[in-house]
Every structure is written in C-alpha cells, then in structure tokens.
Design a protein around this motif. Structure first.
Motif: not given
Length: 309
Positions: A63-65, A112-114, A145-146, A151-152
């Motif tokens: 959530l923080g990220n 989208c990923f997160l 997270v990384v 990735l995109g």
C-alpha cells in the motif's frame, strides 16, 4: 521528413480545455486542489506505513509503494496541465512530449502489476492464512515490487520510440490535456495500423492479462470466503478486499476502455474524460478508500494527526 503534407515537427500544441475559455481559472483551481489532495493523502499513507509498528506487514508495504506510485503517476501529467491552464502556453517540445508519454505509460504498467501483486497478497492471506508469512517474506515482497516497476520499461521505451519515429502531418495540435498515444497517432501521417497493433498487444499483455489474474485471485478468494461458517468471518474477509477491488475497478475499466480504441473510432472528448478519471481520480480516492475501509489505517492516522481530528 519532408513532403507536401509532412513537416519536421519540433513541438506539439496541447489543446487541453481550449474549448472552455471561460472556465480556465476555475479548472486551474479544481485541479490544483485535486493535486494537493493527492500529495497530502498519499503522503500520509506512505508516512504511516513506514512509521507505525502495527502496519509493518506485506499488505501495508504494498500500500505504501502504491501510494508513492500514485503520487508519481499524477505528477507526470497534472503539473503540466496546471501550467497550461495558468499561462495559456500550450506548446510542448517533441522530446518533452515523448518523455511525458514514456513515463506515463511506464507508471501505468507499474500500476497494473502492483494491483495484481496486491490481489495475490489478499489471495494468500485469505486462502492460505497459515502459510501467509512463509510465502510473503520481505525479500519476496521487495522482489514483487521491483519487478512491477521494471518489467514494462523496455517495451514501453520501444513503443514510445516507434510512435515518435513516425512522420507527422502539418497539424501538430493534440486534442488532449497531456501527451497520450492516440492524440499523437492522430497527427501522424501514413499508415499507423502497425503502431495500433503494437498498442493492442501491449494493452493485452500489460493490462488485460493482469486484470484476468486479479479476477482469478478474487474468484478463489470469494469461493474461500463463502465456505466460512461464520457470518462475521465472511464479513471481515470481504471488508479486507473491498478497498482494493474498488481501486482495481476504477483504474482498469477506464484505462482499458481508453486504450482499446482505434485511430478512427477515437473520440477526443471521451478519451479526455476517461484519461482524467484514471490519472487523477484513482490517485485522489486511493487514500480515502483505504482509510474509510481499514480500521488499522484509521487508528494509525489518529495517532499521527493532532488530537481532536
């Protein structure tokens, strides 16, 4: 790039809200309040997830990220939009436009990923509670997270280069409040079908597939929740997912609707509304949704804010 109807483009003109000349000051005030609210609300979420001992768990790490991502996402488009409304100078250089589009797409893919990672976290928490902290170790969370952030990046950079390598027609007016894919493609000369095909492929890979994975997680979650014998337990389990599901619905529906248009079916007015929804409303309501639906966040905020608030 020379020809009868092709020009060497060095800058574009963002039309933005040029069709609403009497509302420029009002719109500036509205979007300034929205942007400051995004910074404040998401900044508070970041602060409490980093400092409150009761929120040092994987879901609040994500959530923080996510709140940090929302600040970045809004900051790519809103400050430029505010400057245009204030100065009425809507010119943007080719490189600035390409940079804005590239960053905008990278952050959109990351979101989208997160959101997919956060859905997986809820799946593990509800469907495999005894193994939650064994599966969602800190190094695993950091890796997820990384991976969401990086990735995109190669694909988005390639897509941006492909789009801005096109020859552009005499008209350099982009009927949008920021540099987005279809406004740029509309002023490109020649056949852009391959570019549109690349966009569709990216939307499928970076948008629809994550959305399907999220749906799969929630189907499993709902199936598990319905098997719980206690009504209180079912209600509590549903409440832990409702905030995330609300944000997912708001972001994915508007984003996918925007980027699955064709150059010919593209509606500038519709895209402008949809793009403003997922670039400003999601970052704005994110802290509100998570605060109202999460008792732990409410308690942490009460500890942080002055007494009586």
């Amino acid at each position: 790039m020379e020809g009868s109807n092709v020009t060497l483009v060095v800058e574009f003109i963002l039309l933005g809200f040029i069709d609403l000349p009497s509302l420029q000051g009002f719109l500036f005030g509205i979007f300034l309040v929205i942007y400051l609210s995004i910074l404040l609300g998401n900044g508070l979420i970041i602060l409490i997830t980093k400092t409150d001992p009761s929120l040092q768990t994987p879901i609040y790490y994500f959530l923080g990220n996510f709140s940090f991502l929302e600040i970045c996402y809004a900051s790519v488009t809103v400050p430029r939009m505010l400057a245009d409304l204030w100065t009425h100078n809507r010119n943007i250089s080719l490189w600035a436009c390409a940079t804005q589009l590239c960053l905008f797409l990278i952050l959109g893919v990351t979101e989208c990923f997160l959101l997919t990672v956060m859905a997986y976290d809820r799946y593990v928490a509800i469907c495999k509670p005894l193994y939650y902290f064994l599966i969602m170790k800190h190094n695993v969370c950091v890796g997820l997270v990384v991976g969401s952030w990086i990735l995109g990046i190669p694909v988005v950079i390639g897509l941006t280069y492909q789009i801005f390598s096109l020859p552009f027609c005499d008209s350099t007016e982009l009927n949008q409040v920021f540099c987005d894919i279809y406004p740029v493609l509309q002023v490109a000369c020649g056949d852009t079908s391959m570019n549109e095909l690349s966009v569709y492929a990216d939307v499928v890979f970076f948008g629809i597939i994550p959305f399907i994975l999220i749906l799969n997680s929630y189907i499993r979650i709902i199936t598990t929740i319905l098997k719980l014998p206690s009504a209180t337990g079912r209600s509590k389990a549903f409440s832990t997912c409702s905030s995330h599901l609300t944000v997912v619905s708001l972001f994915f529906v508007t984003a996918i609707m925007t980027h699955l248009q064709t150059k010919t079916s593209h509606s500038a007015a519709t895209e402008r509304v949809l793009s403003l929804l997922y670039t400003t409303m999601t970052p704005l309501v994110n802290p509100i949704i998570y605060s109202l639906r999460n008792k732990n966040v409410i308690v942490a905020l009460r500890k942080l804010l002055p007494t009586g608030i």
